[in-house]
Design a protein around this motif. Structure first.
Motif, mmCIF file in Angstrom:
data_model
loop_
_atom_site.group_PDB
_atom_site.id
_atom_site.type_symbol
_atom_site.label_atom_id
_atom_site.label_comp_id
_atom_site.label_asym_id
_atom_site.label_seq_id
_atom_site.Cartn_x
_atom_site.Cartn_y
_atom_site.Cartn_z
ATOM 1 N N ALA A 183 3.991 11.004 -2.308
ATOM 2 C CA ALA A 183 4.400 9.603 -2.370
ATOM 3 C C ALA A 183 3.320 8.733 -3.005
ATOM 4 C CB ALA A 183 4.719 9.088 -0.971
ATOM 5 N N LYS A 184 3.788 7.739 -3.768
ATOM 6 C CA LYS A 184 2.933 6.709 -4.342
ATOM 7 C C LYS A 184 3.416 5.356 -3.847
ATOM 8 C CE LYS A 184 0.797 9.898 -6.527
ATOM 9 N NZ LYS A 184 -0.542 10.326 -6.038
ATOM 10 N N LYS A 185 2.669 4.320 -4.151
ATOM 11 C CA LYS A 185 3.026 2.974 -3.708
ATOM 12 C C LYS A 185 4.281 2.494 -4.425
ATOM 13 C CE LYS A 185 0.839 -0.665 -5.113
ATOM 14 N NZ LYS A 185 -0.209 -1.678 -5.384
ATOM 15 N N VAL A 186 5.141 1.788 -3.689
ATOM 16 C CA VAL A 186 6.361 1.261 -4.282
ATOM 17 C C VAL A 186 6.010 0.357 -5.458
ATOM 18 C CG1 VAL A 186 6.547 -0.819 -2.831
ATOM 19 C CG2 VAL A 186 8.620 0.273 -3.726
ATOM 20 N N ASN A 187 6.821 0.434 -6.494
ATOM 21 C CA ASN A 187 6.661 -0.299 -7.758
ATOM 22 C C ASN A 187 5.642 0.336 -8.693
ATOM 23 O OD1 ASN A 187 8.596 -2.340 -7.242
ATOM 24 N ND2 ASN A 187 7.103 -3.513 -6.063
ATOM 25 N N ASP A 188 4.844 1.301 -8.208
ATOM 26 C CA ASP A 188 3.950 2.015 -9.113
ATOM 27 C C ASP A 188 4.774 2.966 -9.978
ATOM 28 O OD1 ASP A 188 1.728 0.771 -8.201
ATOM 29 O OD2 ASP A 188 0.829 2.528 -7.238
ATOM 30 N N PRO A 189 4.458 3.077 -11.275
ATOM 31 C CA PRO A 189 5.178 4.033 -12.116
ATOM 32 C C PRO A 189 4.890 5.460 -11.677
ATOM 33 C CG PRO A 189 3.294 3.117 -13.290
ATOM 34 C CD PRO A 189 3.418 2.337 -12.018
ATOM 35 N N THR A 194 0.832 -1.201 0.000
ATOM 36 C CA THR A 194 0.000 0.000 0.000
ATOM 37 C C THR A 194 0.864 1.248 0.000
ATOM 38 O OG1 THR A 194 -0.087 0.183 2.421
ATOM 39 C CG2 THR A 194 -1.753 -1.220 1.356
ATOM 40 N N GLU A 195 0.231 2.363 -0.337
ATOM 41 C CA GLU A 195 0.922 3.646 -0.319
ATOM 42 C C GLU A 195 1.318 4.024 1.107
ATOM 43 O OE1 GLU A 195 -0.560 8.160 -0.964
ATOM 44 O OE2 GLU A 195 -0.751 6.868 -2.744
ATOM 45 N N GLU A 196 0.447 3.778 2.052
ATOM 46 C CA GLU A 196 0.741 4.127 3.441
ATOM 47 C C GLU A 196 1.937 3.325 3.944
ATOM 48 O OE1 GLU A 196 0.229 6.659 6.534
ATOM 49 O OE2 GLU A 196 -0.901 6.607 4.656
#
Length: 377
Positions: free
Chosen positions: A82-88, A23-25
């Motif tokens: 911030a965005k979720k890890v692995n998200d472009p 998740t982003e959090e």
């Protein structure tokens, strides 16, 4: 601890845990907050330094929030989304950064997925965030040339004016380097056409394009390898010095074959280091038995492409270079080196390692002592 060491520590953490982050959090807690605190040095629990869920009403937009605002000398200086890890990372997913950038004192905006950090400013138009970043820091493959600029945004050495003044050059150098890397991975038609017209007078037909795509790719890799060889020769005593490198196929491009994951970039220093290690040990084993295998954390040199037979590790993805050598128990010792050519100072240890694998250890010295010893996985 210097910023390079702090960044490397976070890189290790990201590699270890990112597969479990969903998740982003969780991304913010696991990676982004440690970046702000551990790398940049701000207290994420002190609202005078870091404001989470930063709100600044913009026109008719009310209650929108930026994930973090970094404060220095009482002024908001850096905005972080911030965005979720692995998200472009796509700017259309960070519209708040654009809006907030124009109504706050911040001159730096950061878009991140916890592993890749894109830094923006307003080079193209005052008080309007650029569409392209001036600095991209990827923790899966840290570019050490960027760390001095990152340090200028840290709490201990904050220097916004210096960052802004260097941003224009950083922006275009970074884009050029990424473009060159892409062309070396897979030459585009424009790249092939450019070099073809330099050497070929005929029409650029489909058949010619296919022929020269292979030639341009081969010439580019041969050129890089020749530059590495030239540096090695100069280090050993000048252009007329004979370099005892192992025999290789006639084409230099085939002289170094590296098993490399798709997301790992092999550097010229790593290739040069591999050539040196191979030259040192080739008197004991055939050069074809000395194999290179690159990873995100280190560049490995193996005997017979066997993980249980490590000859050396090149820890070059950091501000200080280290050579990893192995003792009779396959315990690694990392030795700091100033230059790639310093590997020659540890030739006895490298030969001893190979001799142990091949069954001839009599009279050979053991690896040199160093402060850090790491067991081989």
């Amino acid at each position: 601890m210097e910023i390079a060491e702090r960044a490397q520590a976070l890189a290790v953490k990201i590699r270890k845990h990112k597969a479990a982050i969903e998740t982003e959090e969780a991304t913010k807690n696991a990676f982004v907050m440690p970046f702000i605190s551990g790398v940049l040095g701000y207290d994420v629990f002190n609202p005078d330094e870091v404001i989470p869920e930063f709100t600044a009403d913009v026109g008719t937009k009310r209650g929108e929030k930026i994930d973090y605002a970094i404060v220095h000398n009482g002024q908001v200086q850096v905005l972080v989304e911030a965005k979720k890890v692995n998200d472009p990372l796509k700017l259309e997913h960070a519209s708040q950064l654009f809006r907030y950038f124009s109504v706050t004192n911040a001159r730096i905006a950061v878009l991140t997925n916890g592993e890749v950090y894109q830094f923006y400013t307003d080079l193209d138009a005052p008080n309007r965030m650029d569409a392209k970043p001036f600095l991209v820091l990827d923790f899966s493959d840290i570019d050490p040339t960027l760390l001095p600029e990152l340090a200028k945004l840290s709490k201990e050495a904050f220097d916004l004016d210096s960052v802004i003044s260097a941003a224009g050059e950083l922006k275009y150098i970074g884009q050029i380097k990424r473009a060159l890397a892409a062309e070396f991975r897979e030459p585009s038609e424009g790249w092939v056409r450019y070099f073809t017209t330099k050497v070929y007078d005929g029409s650029f037909t489909q058949k010619v394009r296919e022929q020269f795509t292979t030639l341009v790719d081969k010439a580019g890799h041969q050129f890089v390898n020749e530059q590495v060889n030239d540096r090695l020769k100069n280090a050993l005593g000048g252009p007329d010095t004979f370099v005892a490198v192992p025999s290789a196929p006639p084409e230099p491009a085939a002289a170094v074959e590296v098993e490399t994951p798709a997301d790992v970039v092999t550097t010229e220093d790593e290739l040069e280091g591999f050539r040196i290690v191979r030259a040192i040990v080739c008197a004991a084993v055939g050069s074809d038995r000395v194999v290179a295998r690159d990873t995100k954390t280190y560049f490995g040199v193996l005997l017979d492409d066997n993980n249980r037979r490590p000859i050396a590790r090149l820890w070059f993805n950091r501000s200080r270079k280290y050579l990893g050598v192995f003792d009779e128990n396959k315990v690694e010792t990392r030795v700091a080196i100033d230059r790639v050519e310093d590997i020659y100072q540890h030739a006895d240890a490298l030969r001893a390692t190979v001799a142990r694998y091949t069954g001839s250890t009599t009279g050979l010295p053991q690896p040199t002592a160093a402060a850090q010893r790491v067991a081989v996985d």
